[in-house]
Enzyme design. Structure first.
Site, mmCIF file in Angstrom:
data_model
loop_
_atom_site.group_PDB
_atom_site.id
_atom_site.type_symbol
_atom_site.label_atom_id
_atom_site.label_comp_id
_atom_site.label_asym_id
_atom_site.label_seq_id
_atom_site.Cartn_x
_atom_site.Cartn_y
_atom_site.Cartn_z
ATOM 1 N N THR B 44 70.472 60.822 23.238
ATOM 2 C CA THR B 44 70.743 61.513 21.980
ATOM 3 C C THR B 44 70.227 60.692 20.805
ATOM 4 O O THR B 44 69.923 61.248 19.743
ATOM 5 C CB THR B 44 72.261 61.736 21.850
ATOM 6 O OG1 THR B 44 72.702 62.468 22.996
ATOM 7 C CG2 THR B 44 72.618 62.509 20.598
ATOM 8 N N TYR B 131 72.692 54.006 33.623
ATOM 9 C CA TYR B 131 72.575 55.290 32.909
ATOM 10 C C TYR B 131 71.832 56.263 33.825
ATOM 11 O O TYR B 131 70.613 56.184 33.964
ATOM 12 C CB TYR B 131 71.794 55.026 31.632
ATOM 13 C CG TYR B 131 71.726 56.114 30.602
ATOM 14 C CD1 TYR B 131 72.387 57.322 30.709
ATOM 15 C CD2 TYR B 131 70.971 55.908 29.440
ATOM 16 C CE1 TYR B 131 72.305 58.289 29.716
ATOM 17 C CE2 TYR B 131 70.880 56.862 28.442
ATOM 18 C CZ TYR B 131 71.546 58.040 28.590
ATOM 19 O OH TYR B 131 71.454 58.993 27.594
ATOM 20 N N LYS B 159 77.301 55.549 34.356
ATOM 21 C CA LYS B 159 77.359 56.823 33.639
ATOM 22 C C LYS B 159 76.750 57.881 34.534
ATOM 23 O O LYS B 159 75.533 57.879 34.760
ATOM 24 C CB LYS B 159 76.569 56.688 32.323
ATOM 25 C CG LYS B 159 76.420 57.958 31.520
ATOM 26 C CD LYS B 159 75.561 57.677 30.281
ATOM 27 C CE LYS B 159 75.197 58.965 29.547
ATOM 28 N NZ LYS B 159 74.358 59.863 30.349
#
Lengths: 295, 295
Positions: B44, B131, B159
């Site tokens: 993001t 990630y 994550k």
């Protein structure tokens, strides 16, 4: 420049920096081989991994070594502003054409990709090849988008990724010719598809293997474009074990191993985190090479 | 730092350069909201599109604005040497932890990815979050690879991208806990999965929406982690129209539109070639926002 055989050389690294002497030797070897063009900084040339300075050094090296052979230079990047910088650098260095793939991190829409090509074409004076390589970009062009792009002044050629299952090369080319005007050439990539696609009317072969083994690729291209089906079939059949290894490991790792094997590059020419093939896979590469006449 | 709600802010651009004042305002707003951490330069935060200098400027800006709220910094890049540079820069700037996704252009093997994380962990002093974001990286972690990575000293959290279809969040967490030791937290991303995953035992929510609308995300996180199923369900239900828009347009385009709508950023905060939503899609965003209490 947008017909016949275009060879995609590796951009070899040595300890994480451009190995300029090895790159120069490869480009000189390709220029002497009789290929119709050299496309540097393609996927096989690791463009996505190289920063602006490294690409500038590679451009200077290749353009000095290519002699009379036309050079097409990849300019892709995730961000439009970086693409425009690379385009300017490639033009300034003397590249005769540019190759642009829509790299993605966030998925792109067709309008995003159309906008990217439009922004580039507004700024450049040399022709641009549309680079459709969904295995690396994860962007899938529709035929409608091919058509929109091919209508833009400055688009010279479209590099398609292969022939979909369940359709012949001739049928696929007919579909493409419905949307792509005749002055824009259609070139095949996916080396395994090349013989069929050239025989079916593709005007160019954008070739990974030709960047490291131009001789065997030239035999296929000349037989196919010269209309000799039996010579084409024979030349293509010899390459099948290599195409299997391309499918299994990715073409980049395999051609890097071939280049190491042939003494064209030093050990570990690829950018980490991409590790080269292991010893067992290299033995398979040597076996496959042994089947290639002149390979 | 690796539990609770982590907010992923945009890194807004203005005319293709970091909009540092807007970024500072966003980070300050998040720090004041009560989120448990801020993860800057996540997907993001457009990390993949930003060069080293831009990331350094963003690090300095965010770390000055975050106050006591811990900051995790994304360090991903296509090339290991660039990842190591970003890791050094993030540590030097004062980031308390690092977030690393295996970006790809050429497909990576599990050994490539394991090697990347190992190379980073050898060089850094702060903890690292794995990630897993297959929608952008196109790399798919196996549970076995999660296990290999979680065993490395320095890995603090994983994550995960969401809960696969056909399995409950609790079942998925049990599978993961078979391979991930208890000192490594498991955090959910994919905001639509968060309420269920937190109730099923995920310790963290790595959240896109919390980077722009921390209030509604905090309501879900507190209700779910506080063991209040009806408040969780109510808070989550209000977000469903937004999750639909995330699925349709990608979460980045939607949160950028929300940030524009709320005056947090100027028009066109995303890096081209990513174009923002059109006017019709923005109307849908406004409708979805109207359903969010405090949104």
């Amino acid at each position: 420049m947008f017909t016949g055989l275009s060879a995609f050389p590796l951009t070899p690294l040595r300890e994480d920096r451009l190995d300029a002497p090895a790159f120069e030797r490869i480009v000189r070897m390709l220029a002497g081989s009789g290929v119709d063009s050299i496309t540097m900084l393609g996927s096989t040339g690791s463009y996505a991994y190289l920063d602006r300075g490294e690409r500038q050094e590679a451009l200077a090296t290749a353009l000095a070594a290519a002699g009379e052979t036309p050079v097409i230079a990849g300019i892709g990047a995730l961000r439009t502003s970086a693409v425009l910088d690379h385009a300017q650098d490639a033009q300034d260095a003397g590249a005769q054409a540019l190759l642009l793939a829509p790299m993605t991190y966030q998925a792109l829409t067709e309008d995003d990709v159309f906008g990217l090509f439009s922004d580039v074409l507004e700024r450049v004076a040399v022709p641009v090849v549309v680079y459709d390589n969904p295995g690396t970009t994860h962007f899938r062009f529709s035929d409608a988008l091919y058509g929109r792009l091919a209508a833009l002044p400055g688009i010279a050629s479209i590099k398609i990724p292969g022939i979909p299952a369940g359709i012949t090369a001739a049928e696929r080319l007919a579909q493409l010719r419905d949307v792509v005007p005749p002055e824009v050439t259609i070139g095949i990539s996916g080396d395994a598809f090349a013989a069929d696609a050239l025989r079916a009317g593709c005007e160019a072969w954008y070739s990974v293997i030709a960047g490291t083994l131009p001789g065997p690729a030239l035999r296929i291209a000349r037989a196919a474009l010269g209309g000799d089906p039996s010579a084409t079939a024979e030349a293509a059949a010899a390459m099948r074990p290599l195409w299997s290894l391309f499918a299994r490991h990715g073409s980049l790792r395999v051609v890097a191993a071939i280049a190491e094997e042939r003494g064209l590059v030093r050990a570990h020419p690829l950018p980490l985190p991409i590790r080269g093939l292991g010893e067992r896979e290299r033995a398979h590469v040597r076996e496959a090479l042994a089947a290639v006449p002149g390979g």
